[in-house]
Design a protein around this motif. Structure first.
Motif, PDB file in Angstrom:
ATOM      1  N   LEU A 152      -1.530  -3.209  10.928  1.00 45.43           N
ATOM      2  CA  LEU A 152      -2.514  -3.762  11.856  1.00 45.43           C
ATOM      3  C   LEU A 152      -3.935  -3.522  11.358  1.00 45.43           C
ATOM      4  O   LEU A 152      -4.779  -4.427  11.366  1.00 45.43           O
ATOM      5  N   ARG A 153      -4.208  -2.309  10.908  1.00 45.58           N
ATOM      6  CA  ARG A 153      -5.562  -1.971  10.451  1.00 45.58           C
ATOM      7  C   ARG A 153      -5.919  -2.729   9.168  1.00 45.58           C
ATOM      8  O   ARG A 153      -7.081  -3.076   8.960  1.00 45.58           O
ATOM      9  N   SER A 154      -4.928  -3.000   8.343  1.00 41.38           N
ATOM     10  CA  SER A 154      -5.176  -3.785   7.129  1.00 41.38           C
ATOM     11  C   SER A 154      -5.495  -5.233   7.483  1.00 41.38           C
ATOM     12  O   SER A 154      -6.363  -5.857   6.865  1.00 41.38           O
ATOM     13  N   LEU A 155      -4.802  -5.773   8.477  1.00 44.50           N
ATOM     14  CA  LEU A 155      -5.093  -7.135   8.932  1.00 44.50           C
ATOM     15  C   LEU A 155      -6.503  -7.229   9.515  1.00 44.50           C
ATOM     16  O   LEU A 155      -7.196  -8.237   9.342  1.00 44.50           O
ATOM     17  N   ALA A 156      -6.918  -6.161  10.185  1.00 50.75           N
ATOM     18  CA  ALA A 156      -8.243  -6.140  10.800  1.00 50.75           C
ATOM     19  C   ALA A 156      -9.356  -5.896   9.796  1.00 50.75           C
ATOM     20  O   ALA A 156     -10.529  -6.135  10.091  1.00 50.75           O
ATOM     21  N   GLY A 157      -9.012  -5.413   8.599  1.00 54.97           N
ATOM     22  CA  GLY A 157     -10.031  -5.069   7.619  1.00 54.97           C
ATOM     23  C   GLY A 157     -10.543  -3.657   7.769  1.00 54.97           C
ATOM     24  O   GLY A 157     -11.539  -3.277   7.147  1.00 54.97           O
ATOM     25  N   LEU A 158      -9.871  -2.843   8.576  1.00 56.02           N
ATOM     26  CA  LEU A 158     -10.262  -1.448   8.771  1.00 56.02           C
ATOM     27  C   LEU A 158      -9.716  -0.549   7.672  1.00 56.02           C
ATOM     28  O   LEU A 158     -10.178   0.567   7.487  1.00 56.02           O
ATOM     29  N   GLU A 159      -8.678  -1.024   6.967  1.00 55.71           N
ATOM     30  CA  GLU A 159      -8.128  -0.328   5.808  1.00 55.71           C
ATOM     31  C   GLU A 159      -7.913  -1.345   4.697  1.00 55.71           C
ATOM     32  O   GLU A 159      -7.729  -2.532   4.957  1.00 55.71           O
ATOM     33  N   LYS A 160      -7.941  -0.850   3.465  1.00 61.75           N
ATOM     34  CA  LYS A 160      -7.708  -1.733   2.322  1.00 61.75           C
ATOM     35  C   LYS A 160      -6.289  -1.550   1.797  1.00 61.75           C
ATOM     36  O   LYS A 160      -5.787  -0.440   1.689  1.00 61.75           O
ATOM     37  N   ALA A 161      -5.669  -2.682   1.504  1.00 58.24           N
ATOM     38  CA  ALA A 161      -4.346  -2.695   0.879  1.00 58.24           C
ATOM     39  C   ALA A 161      -4.362  -3.797  -0.169  1.00 58.24           C
ATOM     40  O   ALA A 161      -5.205  -4.697  -0.128  1.00 58.24           O
ATOM     41  N   GLN A 162      -3.476  -3.730  -1.101  1.00 60.17           N
ATOM     42  CA  GLN A 162      -3.374  -4.780  -2.103  1.00 60.17           C
ATOM     43  C   GLN A 162      -2.649  -5.982  -1.516  1.00 60.17           C
ATOM     44  O   GLN A 162      -1.781  -5.837  -0.657  1.00 60.17           O
ATOM     45  N   GLY A 163      -3.001  -7.173  -2.008  1.00 58.83           N
ATOM     46  CA  GLY A 163      -2.289  -8.357  -1.571  1.00 58.83           C
ATOM     47  C   GLY A 163      -3.197  -9.406  -0.968  1.00 58.83           C
ATOM     48  O   GLY A 163      -4.414  -9.415  -1.196  1.00 58.83           O
ATOM     49  N   LYS A 175       0.840  -1.190   0.000  1.00 56.54           N
ATOM     50  CA  LYS A 175       0.000   0.000   0.000  1.00 56.54           C
ATOM     51  C   LYS A 175       0.877   1.243   0.000  1.00 56.54           C
ATOM     52  O   LYS A 175       1.898   1.299   0.699  1.00 56.54           O
ATOM     53  N   GLN A 176       0.471   2.256  -0.777  1.00 56.64           N
ATOM     54  CA  GLN A 176       1.216   3.510  -0.765  1.00 56.64           C
ATOM     55  C   GLN A 176       0.787   4.338   0.437  1.00 56.64           C
ATOM     56  O   GLN A 176      -0.398   4.516   0.709  1.00 56.64           O
ATOM     57  N   LEU A 177       1.783   4.839   1.157  1.00 55.85           N
ATOM     58  CA  LEU A 177       1.533   5.604   2.372  1.00 55.85           C
ATOM     59  C   LEU A 177       2.232   6.956   2.303  1.00 55.85           C
ATOM     60  O   LEU A 177       3.146   7.166   1.510  1.00 55.85           O
ATOM     61  N   HIS A 178       1.789   7.853   3.164  1.00 48.32           N
ATOM     62  CA  HIS A 178       2.477   9.122   3.350  1.00 48.32           C
ATOM     63  C   HIS A 178       3.129   9.071   4.717  1.00 48.32           C
ATOM     64  O   HIS A 178       2.483   9.285   5.737  1.00 48.32           O
ATOM     65  N   GLY A 179       4.402   8.738   4.759  1.00 46.60           N
ATOM     66  CA  GLY A 179       5.124   8.573   6.003  1.00 46.60           C
ATOM     67  C   GLY A 179       5.974   9.770   6.356  1.00 46.60           C
ATOM     68  O   GLY A 179       5.821  10.870   5.814  1.00 46.60           O
ATOM     69  N   ALA A 180       6.918   9.546   7.267  1.00 40.87           N
ATOM     70  CA  ALA A 180       7.779  10.622   7.745  1.00 40.87           C
ATOM     71  C   ALA A 180       8.676  11.171   6.637  1.00 40.87           C
ATOM     72  O   ALA A 180       9.108  12.318   6.682  1.00 40.87           O
ATOM     73  N   ILE A 181       8.963  10.344   5.619  1.00 41.56           N
ATOM     74  CA  ILE A 181       9.844  10.776   4.527  1.00 41.56           C
ATOM     75  C   ILE A 181       9.054  11.156   3.274  1.00 41.56           C
ATOM     76  O   ILE A 181       9.628  11.313   2.199  1.00 41.56           O
ATOM     77  N   GLY A 182       7.734  11.289   3.417  1.00 43.00           N
ATOM     78  CA  GLY A 182       6.891  11.570   2.262  1.00 43.00           C
ATOM     79  C   GLY A 182       6.219  10.293   1.776  1.00 43.00           C
ATOM     80  O   GLY A 182       5.926   9.410   2.571  1.00 43.00           O
ATOM     81  N   ASP A 196       5.318  -2.593   2.033  1.00 39.87           N
ATOM     82  CA  ASP A 196       5.522  -3.825   1.278  1.00 39.87           C
ATOM     83  C   ASP A 196       5.997  -4.895   2.251  1.00 39.87           C
ATOM     84  O   ASP A 196       7.166  -4.949   2.622  1.00 39.87           O
ATOM     85  N   VAL A 197       5.062  -5.738   2.694  1.00 37.58           N
ATOM     86  CA  VAL A 197       5.336  -6.693   3.763  1.00 37.58           C
ATOM     87  C   VAL A 197       4.973  -8.101   3.322  1.00 37.58           C
ATOM     88  O   VAL A 197       3.867  -8.340   2.825  1.00 37.58           O
ATOM     89  N   ASN A 198       5.897  -9.026   3.481  1.00 38.23           N
ATOM     90  CA  ASN A 198       5.657 -10.446   3.215  1.00 38.23           C
ATOM     91  C   ASN A 198       6.185 -11.251   4.397  1.00 38.23           C
ATOM     92  O   ASN A 198       7.401 -11.364   4.575  1.00 38.23           O
ATOM     93  N   ILE A 235       9.576  -7.938  14.774  1.00 38.20           N
ATOM     94  CA  ILE A 235       9.667  -7.498  13.382  1.00 38.20           C
ATOM     95  C   ILE A 235       9.829  -5.984  13.388  1.00 38.20           C
ATOM     96  O   ILE A 235       9.022  -5.271  13.982  1.00 38.20           O
ATOM     97  N   VAL A 236      10.890  -5.507  12.755  1.00 34.08           N
ATOM     98  CA  VAL A 236      11.189  -4.074  12.717  1.00 34.08           C
ATOM     99  C   VAL A 236      10.827  -3.527  11.337  1.00 34.08           C
ATOM    100  O   VAL A 236      11.277  -4.045  10.317  1.00 34.08           O
ATOM    101  N   LEU A 237       9.989  -2.487  11.330  1.00 29.25           N
ATOM    102  CA  LEU A 237       9.608  -1.822  10.082  1.00 29.25           C
ATOM    103  C   LEU A 237      10.334  -0.485   9.961  1.00 29.25           C
ATOM    104  O   LEU A 237      10.479   0.247  10.937  1.00 29.25           O
ATOM    105  N   LYS A 238      10.774  -0.182   8.751  1.00 30.68           N
ATOM    106  CA  LYS A 238      11.340   1.128   8.456  1.00 30.68           C
ATOM    107  C   LYS A 238      10.913   1.524   7.049  1.00 30.68           C
ATOM    108  O   LYS A 238      11.138   0.778   6.092  1.00 30.68           O
ATOM    109  N   ASP A 239      10.253   2.682   6.945  1.00 30.99           N
ATOM    110  CA  ASP A 239       9.787   3.186   5.643  1.00 30.99           C
ATOM    111  C   ASP A 239       8.970   2.138   4.896  1.00 30.99           C
ATOM    112  O   ASP A 239       9.095   1.980   3.679  1.00 30.99           O
ATOM    113  N   GLY A 240       8.138   1.391   5.629  1.00 31.32           N
ATOM    114  CA  GLY A 240       7.236   0.426   5.014  1.00 31.32           C
ATOM    115  C   GLY A 240       7.827  -0.930   4.712  1.00 31.32           C
ATOM    116  O   GLY A 240       7.129  -1.816   4.218  1.00 31.32           O
ATOM    117  N   LYS A 241       9.116  -1.121   5.012  1.00 33.65           N
ATOM    118  CA  LYS A 241       9.792  -2.386   4.711  1.00 33.65           C
ATOM    119  C   LYS A 241      10.279  -3.041   6.000  1.00 33.65           C
ATOM    120  O   LYS A 241      10.590  -2.361   6.977  1.00 33.65           O
TER     121      LYS A 241
END
Length: 282
Positions: free
Chosen positions: A45-56, A8-15, A20-22, A199-205
């Motif tokens: 978390l919200r995508s797993l719950a179905g509160l937001e939509k993401a591809q995949g 999913k495309q996000l607007h994070g701290a770096i824009g 992209d999580v597998n 699991i450590v996430l940084k910039d969506g990865k």
């Protein structure tokens, strides 16, 4: 087994950035999800719950929750979600908040007993402390015996003593119900105590994935101790410079060189480490 492949495309701290999580998570595993703010943890978390939509795709114990053709709504995903802000029904008593999810009064009573809330079952949420509200929220999340328990920094607003109490209760419920648990946290002690995997996430990865001990105790070079903190101030005392640094809930003073004093900026995130240090614990 929980299998997650989401983008999913996000607007994070770096824009703009791409989440992209597998990952695959074993049934009954307790996973801590951590990383800097804006790295995509809550969105995951919200995508797993179905509160937001993401591809995949999301697959839970051989049941498809999401793919190109299927998107199960929140109410059809057997999840429990513990929010940071409790999200309780203010016009319902403690017991009614639980029974709203399921009419299983025996289970509700059992959960309230585990969390020392049974004597408060007829109280309204606005008469409870923050710790009591969060325990009600935790009990409510367990009322449908979830396959997946999701917690978004559930203890961050609580005092240290209450955090420890709730950590013990979370661990007890996780083990008793054998629920797969994913918890967002920035607290190293909390992560170390509760999780089997970090699991450590940084910039969506995902930048790190392993046991809590291996992830949290990593140091650079030959450093014996290493702590991340924020530089609050630099003070010159005679001919030396002292950096005032916030590390967790503590404020520490560290002597630095004149060159470091020139290069560091107030508000900067820094790492404090030492190569030769014999700690004194009392």
């Amino acid at each position: 087994m929980l299998k997650i492949s989401l983008q999913k495309q996000l607007h994070g701290a770096i824009g703009k950035m791409n989440l992209d999580v597998n990952i695959s998570i074993s049934q009954g595993e307790f996973v801590a999800l951590t990383g800097l703010s804006g790295s995509g943890k809550t969105t995951l978390l919200r995508s797993l719950a179905g509160l937001e939509k993401a591809q995949g795709t999301i697959e839970v114990e051989n049941e498809i929750w999401q793919d190109t053709n299927i998107f199960l709504p929140v109410q059809k995903r057997k999840i429990g979600f513990v929010f940071q802000d409790y999200a309780l029904f203010e016009n319902m008593s403690v017991l009614e908040n639980l029974l709203y999810v399921s009419k299983d009064k025996k289970l509700a009573t059992h959960l309230l007993e585990i969390t020392d809330l049974l004597t408060l079952k007829d109280r309204l949420p606005n008469t409870l402390s923050g710790g009591q509200k969060q325990r009600v929220s935790l009990c409510r999340a367990m009322m449908n015996r979830p396959k997946l328990l999701l917690m978004d920094e559930p203890l961050s607003a609580l005092d240290p003593q209450m955090r420890i109490k709730l950590q013990n209760e979370i661990l007890q419920l996780h083990k008793e119900f054998n629920t797969t648990t994913i918890m967002v946290s920035h607290d190293p002690s909390e992560i170390y105590k509760l999780s089997q995997r970090v699991i450590v996430l940084k910039d969506g990865k995902i930048t790190d994935d392993g046991k809590a001990k291996d992830i949290l105790l990593k140091t650079t070079g030959s450093a014996k101790f290493s702590f991340d903190g924020k530089l609050l101030d630099i003070i010159k005392v005679d001919v030396i410079y002292i950096a005032i640094i916030a590390i967790g809930q503590q404020i520490v003073e560290v002597t630095i060189s004149s060159q470091e004093a020139e290069n560091f900026k107030i508000g900067q995130d820094i790492t404090v480490s030492t190569k030769a240090f014999a700690p004194w614990i009392k």
